[in-house]
Design an enzyme around this catalytic site. Sequence first.
Site, PDB file in Angstrom:
ATOM      1  CD1 TRP A 333      14.369   3.737  42.952  1.00  0.00           C
ATOM      2  CD2 TRP A 333      16.504   3.102  43.112  1.00  0.00           C
ATOM      3  NE1 TRP A 333      14.795   4.023  44.221  1.00  0.00           N
ATOM      4  CE2 TRP A 333      16.098   3.647  44.346  1.00  0.00           C
ATOM      5  CE3 TRP A 333      17.809   2.632  42.973  1.00  0.00           C
ATOM      6  CZ2 TRP A 333      16.956   3.732  45.430  1.00  0.00           C
ATOM      7  CZ3 TRP A 333      18.663   2.724  44.049  1.00  0.00           C
ATOM      8  CH2 TRP A 333      18.236   3.253  45.268  1.00  0.00           C
ATOM      9  CG  HIS A 334      20.653   2.014  40.646  1.00  0.00           C
ATOM     10  ND1 HIS A 334      19.850   0.907  40.731  1.00  0.00           N
ATOM     11  CD2 HIS A 334      21.548   1.909  41.663  1.00  0.00           C
ATOM     12  CE1 HIS A 334      20.250   0.152  41.746  1.00  0.00           C
ATOM     13  NE2 HIS A 334      21.272   0.738  42.325  1.00  0.00           N
ATOM     14  N   GLY A 335      19.413   5.758  38.193  1.00  0.00           N
ATOM     15  CA  GLY A 335      19.865   7.014  37.617  1.00  0.00           C
ATOM     16  C   GLY A 335      19.140   7.393  36.349  1.00  0.00           C
ATOM     17  CG  PHE A 486      21.687   6.500  42.781  1.00  0.00           C
ATOM     18  CD1 PHE A 486      21.810   7.062  41.523  1.00  0.00           C
ATOM     19  CD2 PHE A 486      22.639   5.609  43.222  1.00  0.00           C
ATOM     20  CE1 PHE A 486      22.873   6.728  40.715  1.00  0.00           C
ATOM     21  CE2 PHE A 486      23.702   5.263  42.413  1.00  0.00           C
ATOM     22  CZ  PHE A 486      23.820   5.817  41.165  1.00  0.00           C
TER      23      PHE A 486
END
Length: 486
Positions: A333-335, A486
């Site tokens: 999800w973050h990157g 993000f």
Amino acid sequence: MIFSDFEYFVFFLFVFFTVWYVFPTIFSNQSRETRILHIFLLISSYFFYMSWDYRFGALILLSTAIDYYVGLKLSGETREKVRYYLLLFSLITNLVFILGFFKYYNFLVTSINTVTNPLFGADALPVLKIILPAGISFFTFQSLSYTIDVYRKEIPAEKDFIRFALFVSFFPQLVAGPIVTARTFMPQLYTPKKLEDIEFRVSIRFFMLGYFKKAVLSDMVAPTIDTIYADPSGHHAYALLIAAALGGIQVYLDFSGYSDMAIGSAMLLGYKLPTNFNLPFLATSVSGFWRRWHMTLNSWLRDYIYIPMGGSRVTSVRRKFNLWFTMFVSGVWHGAQWTFVFWGSLNGFFYFLEEVWKEWFPDQKNETETKHWYAAPLWLFQNLLNSSIFFLGAVFFRSLTWENAWIHIRGIFTFQAGQIRPYMWKDFLWILFFLYLGHIIGYFIFEKGKGKQIPASLEFALYPILFLVLNLATPENSVPFIYFQF
């Protein structure tokens, strides 16, 4: 337009005075005023979001329209198979065609081409010039929580498109959270707002604290961190250790600073956002740390990933896998980089080790809460160990490339020779001082309840001085929030 810029102060003051002074003067009918208020906040939110790129507005409107339509259809549909396909449509549209395309397409294509190019001498898929919309992961997860909850029949479908669109795009938390769910935010849109109900002192404290974290502390050490991470092979092991710690601390100051300013902004408009950070560097365990860090994301992952997979109501092995997979999803999800995938997997691995430790020593008491003479040293050891785990993981979070991350880690453990400057030690020591000073003060105020309320007249009299001090301490060049990507 970011929270720490002058443009935001002008924008927010315009919104604030319009909401609390212009509309009440013009409209005498409460219901009509509320309707106009929602429309105004919606337009303001889209203006705020489109200030980065006007094209972003169409994307968030598309996501909003899809989930609004799905919610209406789910509320009137009784056939479970049809309801399932409606939910699947929302998931695929948001996760594949919106989030997947804009955030992960080039990452996946580049990874595939890395394999196919040496084999066939050509790229299998084209790399596209895609602009990543700010905060796309936040509003996508937020909108998805609504359709999932309606599907589960935990909340009713929202019939009013304006209210639903405002829930998705409310500007204080739109770009970088906290992630709010429909079950917590939508009821607030039905509650009449009064100026006299606003906790001005609390909201201003939140905003000023967030500004201090972001614009003063985080931005001040950003050049040092960027210098070391840009060339880890040329810096001494001590410099790499400093960068590992400063990188993790900067992410905390940057993101918790944004969250605090978002909470303060929302409170001044009469809305309450959930707490996103709770003194994470006081934690003495991996699980304790993640219960205090990015709390709204972890709550989202718990409710919509971990629990549907069985949570802790499964076998011991499956429960450990569920924990690891949840942290893996957090990393993805973050990157859209392998560094983030590894970062999430690594955190899941440490979660796994902690669960194994608890099984091996099930009757072990928390000695840090006892009165033994070694309680304080033991707490300090556990805290330093836990923080060190986070800081080493943060190397992968902050590194520009996969190769740089491994050069950084290898340089630390091989005691690499290289460059280290006095200002690096200075930045490290003073930022560490402010971090733990803030945590200690926060511990006694929020967890021990020993804070004392100062007179309101004195507090408001100090605001001009605090504004001046913050202005003087703010670096000339502002740095974009890390979590905007993000």
